[in-house]
Design a protein around this motif. Structure first.
Motif, PDB file in Angstrom:
ATOM      1  N   PHE A 147      -7.467   2.214  -7.170  1.00 12.89           N
ATOM      2  CA  PHE A 147      -7.102   1.433  -5.997  1.00 12.89           C
ATOM      3  C   PHE A 147      -6.424   2.272  -4.914  1.00 12.89           C
ATOM      4  CE2 PHE A 147      -7.602  -2.101  -8.954  1.00 12.89           C
ATOM      5  CZ  PHE A 147      -8.202  -3.056  -8.150  1.00 12.89           C
ATOM      6  N   ASP A 148      -5.662   3.274  -5.316  1.00 11.42           N
ATOM      7  CA  ASP A 148      -4.769   3.944  -4.373  1.00 11.42           C
ATOM      8  C   ASP A 148      -5.113   5.369  -3.979  1.00 11.42           C
ATOM      9  OD1 ASP A 148      -3.179   1.700  -4.130  1.00 11.42           O
ATOM     10  OD2 ASP A 148      -1.877   2.281  -5.778  1.00 11.42           O
ATOM     11  N   HIS A 149      -6.045   6.025  -4.643  1.00 14.22           N
ATOM     12  CA  HIS A 149      -6.311   7.431  -4.339  1.00 14.22           C
ATOM     13  C   HIS A 149      -7.709   7.623  -3.769  1.00 14.22           C
ATOM     14  CE1 HIS A 149      -3.167   9.046  -7.432  1.00 14.22           C
ATOM     15  NE2 HIS A 149      -2.621   8.355  -6.454  1.00 14.22           N
ATOM     16  N   GLY A 150      -7.773   8.366  -2.687  1.00 11.31           N
ATOM     17  CA  GLY A 150      -9.031   8.898  -2.195  1.00 11.31           C
ATOM     18  C   GLY A 150     -10.006   7.957  -1.541  1.00 11.31           C
ATOM     19  N   SER A 151      -9.573   6.795  -1.098  1.00 17.58           N
ATOM     20  CA  SER A 151     -10.505   5.894  -0.425  1.00 17.58           C
ATOM     21  C   SER A 151      -9.801   5.060   0.643  1.00 17.58           C
ATOM     22  CB  SER A 151     -11.181   4.948  -1.431  1.00 17.58           C
ATOM     23  OG  SER A 151     -10.263   4.000  -1.943  1.00 17.58           O
ATOM     24  N   VAL A 152     -10.561   4.746   1.693  1.00  7.97           N
ATOM     25  CA  VAL A 152     -10.081   3.780   2.678  1.00  7.97           C
ATOM     26  C   VAL A 152     -10.737   2.448   2.335  1.00  7.97           C
ATOM     27  CG1 VAL A 152      -9.648   5.431   4.542  1.00  7.97           C
ATOM     28  CG2 VAL A 152     -11.874   4.348   4.386  1.00  7.97           C
ATOM     29  N   VAL A 153     -10.010   1.385   2.545  1.00  6.84           N
ATOM     30  CA  VAL A 153     -10.539   0.054   2.262  1.00  6.84           C
ATOM     31  C   VAL A 153     -11.283  -0.429   3.496  1.00  6.84           C
ATOM     32  CG1 VAL A 153      -9.991  -2.291   1.551  1.00  6.84           C
ATOM     33  CG2 VAL A 153      -8.615  -0.392   0.697  1.00  6.84           C
ATOM     34  N   GLY A 160       0.781  -1.223   0.000  1.00  7.64           N
ATOM     35  CA  GLY A 160       0.000   0.000   0.000  1.00  7.64           C
ATOM     36  C   GLY A 160       0.815   1.277   0.000  1.00  7.64           C
ATOM     37  N   GLN A 161       2.093   1.192  -0.329  1.00  6.58           N
ATOM     38  CA  GLN A 161       2.966   2.360  -0.281  1.00  6.58           C
ATOM     39  C   GLN A 161       2.549   3.460  -1.256  1.00  6.58           C
ATOM     40  OE1 GLN A 161       5.477   3.013   1.953  1.00  6.58           O
ATOM     41  NE2 GLN A 161       4.632   1.212   2.949  1.00  6.58           N
ATOM     42  N   GLY A 162       1.897   3.113  -2.352  1.00  8.73           N
ATOM     43  CA  GLY A 162       1.492   4.114  -3.335  1.00  8.73           C
ATOM     44  C   GLY A 162       0.173   4.800  -3.003  1.00  8.73           C
ATOM     45  N   ARG A 163      -0.457   4.421  -1.903  1.00  9.55           N
ATOM     46  CA  ARG A 163      -1.760   4.992  -1.555  1.00  9.55           C
ATOM     47  C   ARG A 163      -1.631   6.448  -1.109  1.00  9.55           C
ATOM     48  NH1 ARG A 163      -5.994   2.337  -1.322  1.00  9.55           N
ATOM     49  NH2 ARG A 163      -6.921   3.250   0.531  1.00  9.55           N
ATOM     50  N   ASP A 164      -2.532   7.279  -1.600  1.00  6.93           N
ATOM     51  CA  ASP A 164      -2.582   8.684  -1.204  1.00  6.93           C
ATOM     52  C   ASP A 164      -4.051   9.053  -1.034  1.00  6.93           C
ATOM     53  OD1 ASP A 164      -2.459  11.412  -0.831  1.00  6.93           O
ATOM     54  OD2 ASP A 164      -1.096  11.772  -2.502  1.00  6.93           O
ATOM     55  N   LEU A 165      -4.498   9.044   0.209  1.00  5.20           N
ATOM     56  CA  LEU A 165      -5.910   9.292   0.481  1.00  5.20           C
ATOM     57  C   LEU A 165      -6.325  10.728   0.197  1.00  5.20           C
ATOM     58  CD1 LEU A 165      -6.432   7.262   3.772  1.00  5.20           C
ATOM     59  CD2 LEU A 165      -6.457   6.489   1.403  1.00  5.20           C
ATOM     60  N   SER A 166      -5.368  11.653   0.179  1.00  5.58           N
ATOM     61  CA  SER A 166      -5.701  13.056  -0.044  1.00  5.58           C
ATOM     62  C   SER A 166      -5.957  13.377  -1.521  1.00  5.58           C
ATOM     63  CB  SER A 166      -4.596  13.963   0.490  1.00  5.58           C
ATOM     64  OG  SER A 166      -3.421  13.839  -0.286  1.00  5.58           O
ATOM     65  N   ARG A 167      -5.539  12.500  -2.411  1.00  8.22           N
ATOM     66  CA  ARG A 167      -5.781  12.714  -3.844  1.00  8.22           C
ATOM     67  C   ARG A 167      -7.176  12.213  -4.183  1.00  8.22           C
ATOM     68  NH1 ARG A 167      -0.895  11.650  -7.582  1.00  8.22           N
ATOM     69  NH2 ARG A 167      -2.289  12.871  -8.891  1.00  8.22           N
ATOM     70  N   PRO A 168      -7.931  12.932  -4.986  1.00  3.29           N
ATOM     71  CA  PRO A 168      -9.326  12.580  -5.255  1.00  3.29           C
ATOM     72  C   PRO A 168      -9.497  11.183  -5.862  1.00  3.29           C
ATOM     73  CG  PRO A 168      -8.839  14.752  -6.119  1.00  3.29           C
ATOM     74  CD  PRO A 168      -7.527  14.148  -5.688  1.00  3.29           C
TER      75      PRO A 168
END
Length: 186
Positions: free
Chosen positions: A117-123, A82-90
């Protein structure tokens, strides 16, 4: 769907849907929720925000099939760290997309799929085999639940046509608690 304030009725329905017999000990608390939000550059949508702060941070007694994962965790079948995840990006989608059937070249599709998969959402959790439920935390679909698989993504809620239930976290949990099929409008 109000992303800014949880109602008493929503919180009561969430309590009833989950086996919360630990007196709130499994909840994160507001300090931890605020720290997570500050670290990620987001504000979680309600009523999920209050749910993880006051009721529980993950549960095996609720949706999806393998339970609700903790706020900062990813399902065991996630596939990477999950290193590429960025929740702040839409979150990039506003309508269902079956990329598996998209005729465009992979060079065009793959970067967008990565952002799904990686932007703007929590799983929230998984139904297994990479079929994950996400809560959108940034972008036009903030507060909506999405079902994202290796083949495509679809939003949850009656307004999108695949289910008869209300959108958002409370609607998603209520749908599960009523023991309905996930996509009952098809």
């Amino acid at each position: 769907m109000n992303n800014d304030q949880a109602t008493t009725a929503e919180l009561a329905a969430l309590r009833a849907a989950f086996d919360l017999d630990d007196g709130g000990e499994s909840a994160l608390g507001w300090t931890a929720v605020h720290a997570f939000e500050a670290e990620q550059g987001i504000v979680l949508p309600e009523p999920y925000r209050t749910f993880v702060a006051e009721l529980t941070d993950g549960s095996y007694s609720g949706p999806p099939e393998y339970g609700l994962v903790s706020l900062a965790e990813l399902p065991e079948d996630w596939g990477d760290d999950g290193q590429g995840r960025d929740l702040s990006r839409p979150f990039p989608l506003t309508e269902a997309w079956l990329w598996e059937d998209d005729p465009r070249p992979a060079e065009e599709i793959d970067p967008v799929v990565e952002r799904v998969f990686d932007h703007g959402s929590v799983v929230l959790g998984t139904d297994g085999c990479g079929m994950n439920w996400h809560l959108v935390v940034t972008g036009p679909h903030r507060g909506h639940i999405w079902h994202i698989t290796g083949e495509g993504a679809v939003p949850f809620g009656a307004e999108f046509g695949s289910t008869t239930s209300a959108p958002g976290f409370a609607g998603w949990v209520g749908h599960w608690a009523a023991q309905k099929e996930w996509f009952d409008a098809e």
